[in-house]
Design an enzyme around this catalytic site. Sequence first.
Site, PDB file in Angstrom:
ATOM      1  N   TYR A  77       0.812  -1.223   0.000  1.00 28.40           N
ATOM      2  CA  TYR A  77       0.000   0.000   0.000  1.00 28.40           C
ATOM      3  C   TYR A  77       0.844   1.272   0.000  1.00 28.40           C
ATOM      4  CZ  TYR A  77      -3.058  -3.678   1.903  1.00 28.40           C
ATOM      5  OH  TYR A  77      -3.724  -4.859   2.142  1.00 28.40           O
ATOM      6  N   HIS A  78       1.835   1.313  -0.903  1.00 30.38           N
ATOM      7  CA  HIS A  78       2.704   2.488  -1.004  1.00 30.38           C
ATOM      8  C   HIS A  78       2.792   3.012  -2.440  1.00 30.38           C
ATOM      9  CE1 HIS A  78       5.110   0.639   2.619  1.00 30.38           C
ATOM     10  NE2 HIS A  78       3.984   1.206   3.012  1.00 30.38           N
ATOM     11  N   PRO A  79       1.683   3.254  -3.136  1.00 29.01           N
ATOM     12  CA  PRO A  79       1.785   3.744  -4.518  1.00 29.01           C
ATOM     13  C   PRO A  79       2.379   5.147  -4.571  1.00 29.01           C
ATOM     14  CG  PRO A  79      -0.486   3.886  -3.754  1.00 29.01           C
ATOM     15  CD  PRO A  79       0.276   3.150  -2.689  1.00 29.01           C
TER      16      PRO A  79
END
Length: 507
Positions: free
Chosen positions: A442-444
Amino acid sequence: MTRPDVIVVGAGSAGCALAEGLSRDPTCEVLLIEAGPPGRHPFLTMPAGVAKAIGAPHWNWHFETVPQAHMDGRRLYVPRGRALGGSSAINAMVWVVGHPSDYDAWDCPGWDWASVAPVLAEVEEIMTPATPPSGPAFDAFLTAGAEMGFARHDTVDGRKDGFGLFRLNVLNGRRHSAAAGFLRRAAGRPNLAVKTGVQVLGLLGGAKIEGVRLADGEIRAGHVVLAAGAIGTPHLMMLSGLGPADHLSALDIPVHADLPGVGGNLHDHLEVKVKHRMTRPLSLWDHAKFPNNLLTGARYLATGTGAGRLQGLEAGAFLRLDPASTAPDTQLHFINALAFDGATAEDRGHGFAIDTTQLQPESRGTLRLASADPSARPLIDPNYLASETDRRLLREGLKLLRDLCRQPGLAAITGEELRPGPSATSDADLDAVVRATADSIYHPVGTARMGADGEAVVDPATLAVTGVAGLSVADASIMPRITSGNTNAPSMIIGTLGAKKIAAALR
């Protein structure tokens, strides 16, 4: 405010820092707009509520990728915070800065480590990340790392190799989100207004931005700053005619600025886990299972004590698996549960999971519009595992995790291997496990990157959007390359330093 000087779109990790920084000038009227609610629910303040927080649709946009070509056609989950505080209101609260070389590699003047380090000190004074208490399971993990010859530190945050506890965004036993840190600091300033529950559907104007469009009207401003994140920011830009001309024209969206880099350079961290039963009841399962979870929550609400203060992910490591790496290339997270939610039969009972994450993925993807309708979900294609380097490092990470679990310190509590499972023995087997089970962490980032070349979207000196007046961007979308670890702290750095650069440009 009938016509604020600046509108900030998105009250997430960067947006809250940005609004606080801009509103330090009492002559600058700032309006911060957030699509989600204020976020005062106990699940958003109790550290142990992280699974409920991230799973609830009213606090999360609940995006997903398009089918991933290199991951058995799976669609992967892409949560993004939808509340005051943004993703910092629903994340796992891990405070990681990244390695100094990350910032130097951006090759953007004013964003190298020497420029960022003083801003980090300012951010940490506001956010006060804290070291959590350890416990027997975490101690076993840390001991196993030392038994493999890795350094052991009190804490780790990406700046050095080795095992240690993570600092967390927890203050006095409560989640300390960007809203709790930055907006509370700005509370009472008459020149800062915050609107929640208001979704921005597009930008007013063309090559000169004059405000924002809402479902029930519009708000005009002297300047607009997008801080809606690596998904929301390029989505709004393209809906407003700012992006790749061929893509916009195909959707009959008038092109106001041909910016081919908008929505490009999308990349993210993937993680893959080993999961084991525990031979001793040291995990959070007894507190998480029904009806004990009700008692855990009641005790926390009544007294602020007990297991409700724990988020279960207090320890990790930064390692170099590739001998050629000049900085850590792999991050480990030790999770004192088989899963945060225990939703499947496999995930019930005492156990632990450890994930391995490749810190500098080579694979790049895109974000595109599905249609010109603002309510249509964007097409998110990170193109995970397109690079052989990415596949190799995740495979080698799984091998390391298996070795780690065999060390005496961890073997003492390690039971049956649930994943990858005893039948996965060859490299081909492990590659299949990665394709079938790896998930985003969850690190775009990167979809409106700063730089000086033709694909760059943002000017590093001012954060102004190239060729567009009255518009800036300050969030994780401007990263040319992802930082080595969790992106919450770097996003706050971008918001804080971005406020200084934007304020200087507006004077």
